[in-house]
Design an enzyme around this catalytic site. Structure first.
Site, PDB file in Angstrom:
ATOM      1  CG  ASN A  20      -0.500  -0.031   2.320  1.00  0.00           C
ATOM      2  OD1 ASN A  20       0.658  -0.619   2.602  1.00  0.00           O
ATOM      3  ND2 ASN A  20      -1.383   0.294   3.535  1.00  0.00           N
TER       4      ASN A  20
ATOM      5  CE  LYS B  30       6.298 -12.378   0.060  1.00  0.00           C
ATOM      6  NZ  LYS B  30       6.129 -11.691  -0.810  1.00  0.00           N
ATOM      7  CG  HIS B  31       7.934  -4.936  -1.313  1.00  0.00           C
ATOM      8  ND1 HIS B  31       6.679  -4.565  -1.022  1.00  0.00           N
ATOM      9  CD2 HIS B  31       8.440  -3.577  -1.614  1.00  0.00           C
ATOM     10  CE1 HIS B  31       6.328  -3.369  -0.711  1.00  0.00           C
ATOM     11  NE2 HIS B  31       7.597  -2.665  -1.246  1.00  0.00           N
ATOM     12  CB  ALA B  32       3.189  -7.043  -1.562  1.00  0.00           C
ATOM     13  CB  SER B  33       3.380 -10.916  -5.329  1.00  0.00           C
ATOM     14  OG  SER B  33       3.855 -12.001  -4.661  1.00  0.00           O
TER      15      SER B  33
ATOM     16  CB  SER C  89      -3.406  -8.961   6.385  1.00  0.00           C
ATOM     17  OG  SER C  89      -2.803 -10.194   6.061  1.00  0.00           O
TER      18      SER C  89
ATOM     19  CD  GLU D 122       3.988  -1.119  13.013  1.00  0.00           C
ATOM     20  OE1 GLU D 122       2.880  -0.937  13.112  1.00  0.00           O
ATOM     21  OE2 GLU D 122       4.977  -0.555  13.556  1.00  0.00           O
ATOM     22  CG  LEU D 123      -0.468  -7.294  12.321  1.00  0.00           C
ATOM     23  CD1 LEU D 123      -0.881  -8.521  13.289  1.00  0.00           C
ATOM     24  CD2 LEU D 123       0.379  -7.895  11.272  1.00  0.00           C
TER      25      LEU D 123
ATOM     26  CB  CYS E 266      -2.648   0.330   8.586  1.00  0.00           C
ATOM     27  SG  CYS E 266      -1.334   1.169   8.371  1.00  0.00           S
TER      28      CYS E 266
HETATM   29  P1  NAP Z   1      -0.941  -9.342   3.307  1.00  0.00           P
HETATM   30  O1  NAP Z   1      -1.852 -10.035   2.245  1.00  0.00           O
HETATM   31  O2  NAP Z   1      -0.780  -9.572   4.668  1.00  0.00           O
HETATM   32  O3  NAP Z   1       0.709  -9.172   2.607  1.00  0.00           O
HETATM   33  C1  NAP Z   1       1.714  -8.561   3.365  1.00  0.00           C
HETATM   34  C2  NAP Z   1       3.011  -9.229   2.739  1.00  0.00           C
HETATM   35  O4  NAP Z   1       2.877 -10.287   3.677  1.00  0.00           O
HETATM   36  C3  NAP Z   1       3.281  -9.353   1.526  1.00  0.00           C
HETATM   37  O5  NAP Z   1       4.505  -9.262   1.143  1.00  0.00           O
HETATM   38  C4  NAP Z   1       2.640 -10.819   1.208  1.00  0.00           C
HETATM   39  O6  NAP Z   1       3.317 -11.568   0.122  1.00  0.00           O
HETATM   40  C5  NAP Z   1       3.166 -11.590   2.547  1.00  0.00           C
HETATM   41  N1  NAP Z   1       2.324 -12.528   3.046  1.00  0.00           N
HETATM   42  C6  NAP Z   1       1.105 -12.780   2.819  1.00  0.00           C
HETATM   43  N2  NAP Z   1       0.627 -13.864   3.574  1.00  0.00           N
HETATM   44  C7  NAP Z   1       1.894 -14.498   3.920  1.00  0.00           C
HETATM   45  C8  NAP Z   1       1.955 -15.483   4.867  1.00  0.00           C
HETATM   46  N3  NAP Z   1       1.240 -16.464   5.279  1.00  0.00           N
HETATM   47  N4  NAP Z   1       3.524 -15.778   5.400  1.00  0.00           N
HETATM   48  C9  NAP Z   1       4.392 -14.869   5.067  1.00  0.00           C
HETATM   49  N5  NAP Z   1       4.118 -13.867   4.132  1.00  0.00           N
HETATM   50  C10 NAP Z   1       2.950 -13.659   3.705  1.00  0.00           C
HETATM   51  O7  NAP Z   1      -1.405  -7.648   3.373  1.00  0.00           O
HETATM   52  P2  NAP Z   1      -1.722  -6.654   2.234  1.00  0.00           P
HETATM   53  O8  NAP Z   1      -2.998  -7.005   1.529  1.00  0.00           O
HETATM   54  O9  NAP Z   1      -0.521  -6.716   1.263  1.00  0.00           O
HETATM   55  O10 NAP Z   1      -1.669  -5.457   2.991  1.00  0.00           O
HETATM   56  C11 NAP Z   1      -2.926  -4.952   3.486  1.00  0.00           C
HETATM   57  C12 NAP Z   1      -2.719  -5.226   5.210  1.00  0.00           C
HETATM   58  O11 NAP Z   1      -1.598  -4.524   5.590  1.00  0.00           O
HETATM   59  C13 NAP Z   1      -3.993  -4.473   5.785  1.00  0.00           C
HETATM   60  O12 NAP Z   1      -4.590  -5.096   6.698  1.00  0.00           O
HETATM   61  C14 NAP Z   1      -3.395  -3.499   6.245  1.00  0.00           C
HETATM   62  O13 NAP Z   1      -4.167  -2.798   7.380  1.00  0.00           O
HETATM   63  C15 NAP Z   1      -2.025  -3.602   6.754  1.00  0.00           C
HETATM   64  N6  NAP Z   1      -1.070  -2.791   6.974  1.00  0.00           N
HETATM   65  C16 NAP Z   1      -0.711  -2.322   8.226  1.00  0.00           C
HETATM   66  C17 NAP Z   1       0.211  -1.231   8.509  1.00  0.00           C
HETATM   67  C18 NAP Z   1       0.759  -0.969   9.686  1.00  0.00           C
HETATM   68  O14 NAP Z   1       1.761  -0.038   9.804  1.00  0.00           O
HETATM   69  N7  NAP Z   1       0.279  -1.274  10.761  1.00  0.00           N
HETATM   70  C19 NAP Z   1       0.671  -0.398   7.268  1.00  0.00           C
HETATM   71  C20 NAP Z   1       0.082  -0.803   5.922  1.00  0.00           C
HETATM   72  C21 NAP Z   1      -0.623  -2.076   5.803  1.00  0.00           C
HETATM   73  P3  NAP Z   1       2.517 -11.575  -1.292  1.00  0.00           P
HETATM   74  O15 NAP Z   1       2.212 -10.039  -1.686  1.00  0.00           O
HETATM   75  O16 NAP Z   1       3.357 -12.384  -1.936  1.00  0.00           O
HETATM   76  O17 NAP Z   1       1.275 -12.399  -0.854  1.00  0.00           O
END
Ligand code: NAP
Length: 455
Positions: free
Chosen positions: A132, A155-158, A208, A229-230, A263
């Site tokens: 994001n 490991k950044h988002a795909s 997430s 940071e979720l 977030c």
């Molecule tokens: P996400 O699906 O959890 O993905 C975040 C990262 O984790 C990506 O690099 C993803 O890789 C990886 N990932 C996903 N599942 C995993 C697993 N089981 N094991 C290891 N790595 C895994 O989250 P998103 O959709 O990118 O981002 C949105 C979420 O982030 C929202 O819930 C938002 O609130 C939260 N967020 C929090 C903050 C904060 O500072 N608290 C800031 C920004 C966003 P892939 O892309 O390869 O799946």
């Protein structure tokens, strides 16, 4: 092993394809990061600071290029993408200038001839990051971690691998030695193996809560520290003395910035009964008038969501909330045409137990919730599994501050949207995670807080 494909969410076109590396290759890169650590940890703060300043200058010099890349990969408006890059430069300079004082020796008066606390680097830190804020989330981790003398692997988002590689190149161009910051283009399934690698000493994840739980459980089983940071679904409490024009301006921008995918964005607006109807009317008008469109267009207020699957997911959440008794006031329909667009949406009659109340809606959807008085508003705000960033809107600062102190969240801002400011700690409680980023607290997460006693 499927490659990482980046798709422009504004038009559905493929931008690029990035070859994933196998876990064996990732382990080689991690070993190089460990090797780089051996000399990097010996560098002085002055040397690290000079490189971090050079990186900040690169963000300034390449702002337009990086901003366009972020917009192309995940759809944020170009105006906001530029601000993201500016913030990267700010955070780099902040740690370049302050790391040494944050990590300075702390003398403690004991029975020893000399005793003190030192803050020493730990080794190679793994950062798992979301899409994001494709540049800023990474810098928020990397600037303090590297200034402390650690090295980092990402490991950044795909869907934002172009940004990930641009960052890796930027570190090299700024003069950081090879291996100090490395992008691992691995898939999420390989994160477990990476955490288990003996050269990884700690993990930070922004994303997430399911991803956080998964990473934390592997790290926990391996006794490696984590910072998480979720997500959030924090409330903005609108008190009955609020200036409605200002409150609704803030609410509209708060809910639509970054196309609703922040977030700490305002997601649940808990509004006192006395002004609820007027607030809803004005907020609905402003949300309706906000221009959705091409994120490269300078006049666009909000663009598409980052991916089609995320757009479909939020629509399901809206549909589920309506089936549970929530009422749709605005939006709520997937527009025709290409792109992952979802319109500004408002739900009312949203109560605990409903999807939009209990879970995070990561897109341009607001819930407006009526509270009979201040106490009920605080109770509704705190009735959440999350606790990341809350707000209070009022014309009485003192009253706002009193409410802010009662809200369960890592940050609470009065009359301003919650933002991450490098001078203040940032992070959550409850299912929004643990640990802190930014400020002196953030840089002390990935250091060995070591006591020295000399008799
Ligand atoms: P996400 O699906 O959890 O993905 C975040 C990262 O984790 C990506 O690099 C993803 O890789 C990886 N990932 C996903 N599942 C995993 C697993 N089981 N094991 C290891 N790595 C895994 O989250 P998103 O959709 O990118 O981002 C949105 C979420 O982030 C929202 O819930 C938002 O609130 C939260 N967020 C929090 C903050 C904060 O500072 N608290 C800031 C920004 C966003 P892939 O892309 O390869 O799946």
């Amino acid at each position: 092993m499927s490659n990482a494909i980046t798709i422009n969410p504004a038009n559905g076109e493929t931008v690029a394809e990035y070859e994933r590396i196998a876990i064996s290759k990732a382990k080689e890169k991690i070993a190089m990061a460990r090797e780089a650590y051996a000399s990097w940890k010996e560098t002085s703060f002055a040397e690290r600071s000079q490189l971090m300043h050079a990186l900040a200058d690169l963000f300034d010099a390449n702002k337009e290029e990086y901003a366009r890349l972020a917009t192309t990969e995940m759809g944020k408006t170009i105006v906001q993408a530029r601000k993201e890059i500016e913030k990267c430069a700010w955070v780099c300079r902040f740690y370049a200038d302050n790391a040494e004082s944050f990590l300075g020796k702390e003398v403690v008066d004991t029975d020893a001839a000399r005793s003190y606390v030192t803050f020493q680097p730990m080794g190679v830190i793994l950062a798992v990051m979301p899409w994001n804020f494709p540049f800023y989330q990474v810098i928020r981790f990397a600037a303090p971690a590297l200034m402390a003398g650690n090295t980092g692997v990402l490991k950044h988002a795909s869907n934002v691998q172009g940004s990930a590689f641009a960052l890796e190149v930027a570190f090299i161009k700024a003069g950081f030695p090879a291996g100090v910051f490395t992008n691992l283009n691995i898939n999420a399934g390989n994160v477990k193996d990476v955490i288990e690698d003996k050269n990884i000493v700690a993990v930070t994840l922004t994303g997430s809560d399911p991803a956080g739980r998964s990473v934390a459980s592997v790290a926990g089983a391996n006794l490696k520290k984590t910072v998480l940071e979720l997500g959030g679904s924090d409330a903005y409490v609108v008190l009955d003395d609020a200036d409605l024009e200002e409150a609704t301006d803030l609410a509209t921008f708060g809910r639509l910035q970054n196309n609703g995918q922040t977030c700490i964005a305002a997601k649940r607006f808990v509004v006192l009964d006395a002004i609820y109807d007027k607030f809803l009317e004005l907020f609905t008008k402003k949300m309706r008038e906000a221009k959705m469109g091409d994120p490269m267009d300078e006049s666009t207020y909000y663009g598409p969501m980052a991916r089609l699957d995320l757009r479909d997911e939020i629509h399901e959440q809206v549909t589920k909330t309506i089936a549970q008794g929530g009422r749709l006031i605005l939006g709520g329909k997937i527009p025709e045409g290409t792109g992952a667009y979802y319109p500004a949406t408002i739900l009312v009659d949203v109560h605990p137990g409903m999807e939009a109340f209990d879970n995070e809606l990561f897109g341009p959807v607001a819930s407006v919730i009526r509270a009979k008085d201040e106490n009920e508003a605080i109770a509704l705000a705190n009735n959440s599994q999350f606790g990341l960033g809350s707000g209070v809107i009022t014309s009485d600062r003192e009253r706002g501050e009193k409410v802010a102190l009662q809200l369960e969240a890592g940050s609470c801002f009065v009359n301003k949207l919650v933002t991450s400011d490098p001078r203040l700690p940032f992070g959550g409680i409850k299912n929004s995670g643990y640990g802190r980023e930014l400020s002196a607290y953030g840089i002390r997460e990935f250091v060995n807080i070591k006591s020295i006693w000399v008799d």
